[in-house]
Scaffold this motif. Sequence first.
Motif, PDB file in Angstrom:
ATOM      1  N   LEU A   1       0.840  -1.324   0.046  1.00 33.61           N
ATOM      2  CA  LEU A   1      -0.256   0.048  -0.094  1.00 33.61           C
ATOM      3  C   LEU A   1       0.786   1.206  -0.005  1.00 33.61           C
ATOM      4  O   LEU A   1       0.286   2.454  -0.140  1.00 33.61           O
ATOM      5  CB  LEU A   1      -0.815  -0.381   1.275  1.00 33.61           C
ATOM      6  CG  LEU A   1      -1.972  -1.105   0.874  1.00 33.61           C
ATOM      7  CD1 LEU A   1      -2.718  -1.179   2.268  1.00 33.61           C
ATOM      8  CD2 LEU A   1      -3.092  -1.041   0.110  1.00 33.61           C
TER       9      LEU A   1
ATOM     10  N   LEU B   1       6.440  -0.559   2.330  1.00 33.21           N
ATOM     11  CA  LEU B   1       6.295  -1.873   2.712  1.00 33.21           C
ATOM     12  C   LEU B   1       6.617  -3.006   1.884  1.00 33.21           C
ATOM     13  O   LEU B   1       6.414  -4.002   1.813  1.00 33.21           O
ATOM     14  CB  LEU B   1       4.675  -1.944   2.974  1.00 33.21           C
ATOM     15  CG  LEU B   1       4.204  -1.206   3.919  1.00 33.21           C
ATOM     16  CD1 LEU B   1       2.743  -1.213   4.044  1.00 33.21           C
ATOM     17  CD2 LEU B   1       4.815  -1.359   5.333  1.00 33.21           C
TER      18      LEU B   1
ATOM     19  N   TYR C   1       8.880  -5.720   3.150  1.00 34.77           N
ATOM     20  CA  TYR C   1       8.197  -6.621   3.876  1.00 34.77           C
ATOM     21  C   TYR C   1       7.300  -7.480   3.064  1.00 34.77           C
ATOM     22  O   TYR C   1       6.435  -8.386   3.842  1.00 34.77           O
ATOM     23  CB  TYR C   1       7.253  -5.956   5.066  1.00 34.77           C
ATOM     24  CG  TYR C   1       8.354  -5.027   5.915  1.00 34.77           C
ATOM     25  CD1 TYR C   1       9.407  -5.613   6.643  1.00 34.77           C
ATOM     26  CD2 TYR C   1       7.943  -3.575   5.953  1.00 34.77           C
ATOM     27  CE1 TYR C   1      10.347  -4.399   7.255  1.00 34.77           C
ATOM     28  CE2 TYR C   1       8.914  -2.719   6.940  1.00 34.77           C
ATOM     29  CZ  TYR C   1       9.924  -3.132   7.451  1.00 34.77           C
ATOM     30  OH  TYR C   1      10.737  -2.452   8.197  1.00 34.77           O
TER      31      TYR C   1
ATOM     32  N   ASP D   1      -2.700 -11.823   0.103  1.00 36.59           N
ATOM     33  CA  ASP D   1      -2.584 -11.136   1.205  1.00 36.59           C
ATOM     34  C   ASP D   1      -3.939 -10.320   1.534  1.00 36.59           C
ATOM     35  O   ASP D   1      -4.661 -10.208   0.628  1.00 36.59           O
ATOM     36  CB  ASP D   1      -1.439 -10.273   1.519  1.00 36.59           C
ATOM     37  CG  ASP D   1      -1.171  -8.984   0.547  1.00 36.59           C
ATOM     38  OD1 ASP D   1      -2.326  -9.036  -0.248  1.00 36.59           O
ATOM     39  OD2 ASP D   1      -0.237  -8.514   0.792  1.00 36.59           O
ATOM     40  N   ASP D   2      -3.971  -9.592   2.673  1.00 37.09           N
ATOM     41  CA  ASP D   2      -5.268  -8.989   3.129  1.00 37.09           C
ATOM     42  C   ASP D   2      -5.434  -7.470   2.300  1.00 37.09           C
ATOM     43  O   ASP D   2      -6.648  -7.032   1.995  1.00 37.09           O
ATOM     44  CB  ASP D   2      -5.362  -8.483   4.357  1.00 37.09           C
ATOM     45  CG  ASP D   2      -5.820  -9.803   5.252  1.00 37.09           C
ATOM     46  OD1 ASP D   2      -5.818 -10.878   4.879  1.00 37.09           O
ATOM     47  OD2 ASP D   2      -6.226  -9.488   6.570  1.00 37.09           O
ATOM     48  N   SER D   3      -4.306  -7.090   1.930  1.00 37.71           N
ATOM     49  CA  SER D   3      -4.433  -5.753   1.214  1.00 37.71           C
ATOM     50  C   SER D   3      -5.184  -6.074  -0.375  1.00 37.71           C
ATOM     51  O   SER D   3      -5.507  -5.227  -0.740  1.00 37.71           O
ATOM     52  CB  SER D   3      -2.966  -5.106   1.075  1.00 37.71           C
ATOM     53  OG  SER D   3      -1.941  -5.947   0.650  1.00 37.71           O
TER      54      SER D   3
ATOM     55  N   VAL E   1      -0.149   0.187   9.199  1.00 34.33           N
ATOM     56  CA  VAL E   1       0.895  -0.941  10.257  1.00 34.33           C
ATOM     57  C   VAL E   1       1.555  -0.113  10.770  1.00 34.33           C
ATOM     58  O   VAL E   1       1.937   1.136  10.495  1.00 34.33           O
ATOM     59  CB  VAL E   1       1.594  -1.727   9.009  1.00 34.33           C
ATOM     60  CG1 VAL E   1       0.836  -2.670   8.176  1.00 34.33           C
ATOM     61  CG2 VAL E   1       2.670  -0.611   8.151  1.00 34.33           C
TER      62      VAL E   1
ATOM     63  N   GLU F   1       4.864   0.372  11.048  1.00 33.24           N
ATOM     64  CA  GLU F   1       5.951   0.999  10.749  1.00 33.24           C
ATOM     65  C   GLU F   1       5.518   2.285  10.070  1.00 33.24           C
ATOM     66  O   GLU F   1       6.286   3.354   9.654  1.00 33.24           O
ATOM     67  CB  GLU F   1       6.538   0.265   9.362  1.00 33.24           C
ATOM     68  CG  GLU F   1       7.227  -0.857  10.163  1.00 33.24           C
ATOM     69  CD  GLU F   1       6.436  -1.857  10.925  1.00 33.24           C
ATOM     70  OE1 GLU F   1       5.225  -2.198  10.685  1.00 33.24           O
ATOM     71  OE2 GLU F   1       7.189  -2.454  11.963  1.00 33.24           O
TER      72      GLU F   1
ATOM     73  N   TYR G   1       4.441  -6.671   9.709  1.00 32.95           N
ATOM     74  CA  TYR G   1       4.720  -5.432   9.032  1.00 32.95           C
ATOM     75  C   TYR G   1       3.946  -5.448   7.788  1.00 32.95           C
ATOM     76  O   TYR G   1       3.965  -4.570   6.887  1.00 32.95           O
ATOM     77  CB  TYR G   1       6.255  -5.515   8.380  1.00 32.95           C
ATOM     78  CG  TYR G   1       7.356  -5.416   9.372  1.00 32.95           C
ATOM     79  CD1 TYR G   1       7.629  -4.354  10.154  1.00 32.95           C
ATOM     80  CD2 TYR G   1       7.873  -6.753   9.856  1.00 32.95           C
ATOM     81  CE1 TYR G   1       8.682  -4.518  11.062  1.00 32.95           C
ATOM     82  CE2 TYR G   1       8.764  -6.885  10.579  1.00 32.95           C
ATOM     83  CZ  TYR G   1       9.363  -5.833  11.280  1.00 32.95           C
ATOM     84  OH  TYR G   1      10.379  -6.023  12.371  1.00 32.95           O
ATOM     85  N   ARG G   2       2.777  -6.258   7.498  1.00 33.70           N
ATOM     86  CA  ARG G   2       1.817  -6.200   6.468  1.00 33.70           C
ATOM     87  C   ARG G   2       0.396  -5.996   7.176  1.00 33.70           C
ATOM     88  O   ARG G   2       0.216  -6.172   8.178  1.00 33.70           O
ATOM     89  CB  ARG G   2       1.957  -7.445   5.833  1.00 33.70           C
ATOM     90  CG  ARG G   2       3.320  -7.634   5.093  1.00 33.70           C
ATOM     91  CD  ARG G   2       3.060  -8.508   3.935  1.00 33.70           C
ATOM     92  NE  ARG G   2       2.425  -9.998   4.136  1.00 33.70           N
ATOM     93  CZ  ARG G   2       3.016 -11.028   4.853  1.00 33.70           C
ATOM     94  NH1 ARG G   2       4.270 -11.065   5.036  1.00 33.70           N
ATOM     95  NH2 ARG G   2       2.391 -12.013   5.174  1.00 33.70           N
ATOM     96  N   PHE G   3      -0.464  -5.312   6.132  1.00 37.06           N
ATOM     97  CA  PHE G   3      -1.700  -4.923   6.435  1.00 37.06           C
ATOM     98  C   PHE G   3      -2.587  -6.058   6.728  1.00 37.06           C
ATOM     99  O   PHE G   3      -2.694  -7.215   6.057  1.00 37.06           O
ATOM    100  CB  PHE G   3      -2.273  -4.419   4.895  1.00 37.06           C
ATOM    101  CG  PHE G   3      -3.673  -4.154   4.906  1.00 37.06           C
ATOM    102  CD1 PHE G   3      -4.175  -2.769   5.175  1.00 37.06           C
ATOM    103  CD2 PHE G   3      -4.618  -4.981   4.488  1.00 37.06           C
ATOM    104  CE1 PHE G   3      -5.431  -2.464   5.127  1.00 37.06           C
ATOM    105  CE2 PHE G   3      -5.845  -4.612   4.425  1.00 37.06           C
ATOM    106  CZ  PHE G   3      -6.198  -3.365   4.733  1.00 37.06           C
TER     107      PHE G   3
END
Lengths: 241, 241
Positions: free
Chosen positions: A8, A12, A15, A176-178, B9, B11, B149-151
């Motif tokens: 996003l 990031l 990561y 992933d959730d994003s 997040v 960070e 570190y992720r959403f």
Amino acid sequence: MSTIEVCLVPELYQYRKTAGNNHIAVVVDILRATTTIVIAVAQGVQKIIPVTDMNKLSEFKKNGYLIVSERDGLQSDFADFGNSPLQLINANIKNAAIAISTTNGTRALSVVNAADKILIGAFVNISALCSTLRTLNQNIVIVCSGWKYRFSLEDTLFAGAVCENLTGDNQFAGNDDSVIASMELWKQAKNDLLNYVSSSEHYQRLYSLGVGESVPYCFELDSYPVVPVLEGGTILNYSHH
Amino acid sequence: MSTIEVCLVPELYQYRKTAGNNHIAVVVDILRATTTIVIAVAQGVQKIIPVTDMNKLSEFKKNGYLIVSERDGLQSDFADFGNSPLQLINANIKNAAIAISTTNGTRALSVVNAADKILIGAFVNISALCSTLRTLNQNIVIVCSGWKYRFSLEDTLFAGAVCENLTGDNQFAGNDDSVIASMELWKQAKNDLLNYVSSSEHYQRLYSLGVGESVPYCFELDSYPVVPVLEGGTILNYSHH
């Protein structure tokens, strides 16, 4: 099955879940850097060099490059263009060499250095981009440029649109959730996109700075169906390479 | 008017828009650290110490603390509890001193050190939290713990629920795009919350690890109406202090 992931903000990317470097990074900065880049490539420029450090632009200018430079939404004094898609739509830039430096987009292009391939996306080339991604059939990480390390709605909506396109027939799996969140937001936005983003931070900022005139062009789907690729520091037309 | 901002997040807290330290940080880790903390405080524990470095827990154990410890979803060998709300609901922990270390939540608590005040939120205490935030009437930064570190979808939905509550009557103004996005997601989720999050990454992970039994408790609104506060490294009940 290949996977698709969304970062996003550029910070990031380090990561990300997608392992190794065998992935394609898609960099997006709808307002306005990647829209500007797609339009410039569609206009037939020879090449575009993204430059993170604005101080290095004078060297490019001396060497005959046209300069696209913007900070905080406004054109830099010495620049030929100000990261405005509209300026480039109306300019004669065929075969020109361009150096570009912007607040967020060029920084995003500089962080995705672990990727096997770096493509540049915007609403103006979304179908061409998705078609290229389907052909390449590698894992994908979409990197949203955001605004000064913060989340941007318009970049996330674009990520959601790409995810919806690519996961629809199960060629790609969101991992992933994003991906879930960006697709949910896109689902709400897509039938009235310009209105949906009108409350967003950078949309408001550009209009209040008096440079909103190119904003509607940034949300026109498929008006410039070319796919720019960043290779060895230079942006070219992917279909020509 | 006070403002509200969402960091998707931990960070991104360092890049927040809210200036200065005159703000309240609300830390959230729905699955499961902040839900666990709220429930423990509601059960009348004396205090909770969040510990980032798991190696320091043995010292706390020697000194009579009960240990809550989890990594990657599973209870640590030496721990009394495994970051499971359900374990704490059924335990006799009144007046106990607890040390807690988890994959994401305790790290999030450690990064918000610029805040004037640090409150702890979860769906189980959301109305009590919002009521306290209205009374305090300071700028707010909601910090989602995410996953490595992720959403995370579930933390973002909680942020959206708090933003909807606080901006509804204009006591607070949302000041960035993550407020817009989290509220839009919450709007879609709120009528069938548990079903909406059932495709999310950490929901799936907990069930596949065989520790999903406490998940539904994490989405019950207002079942434990207390507000934990982190002060000088110790979590207490805000209404007692």
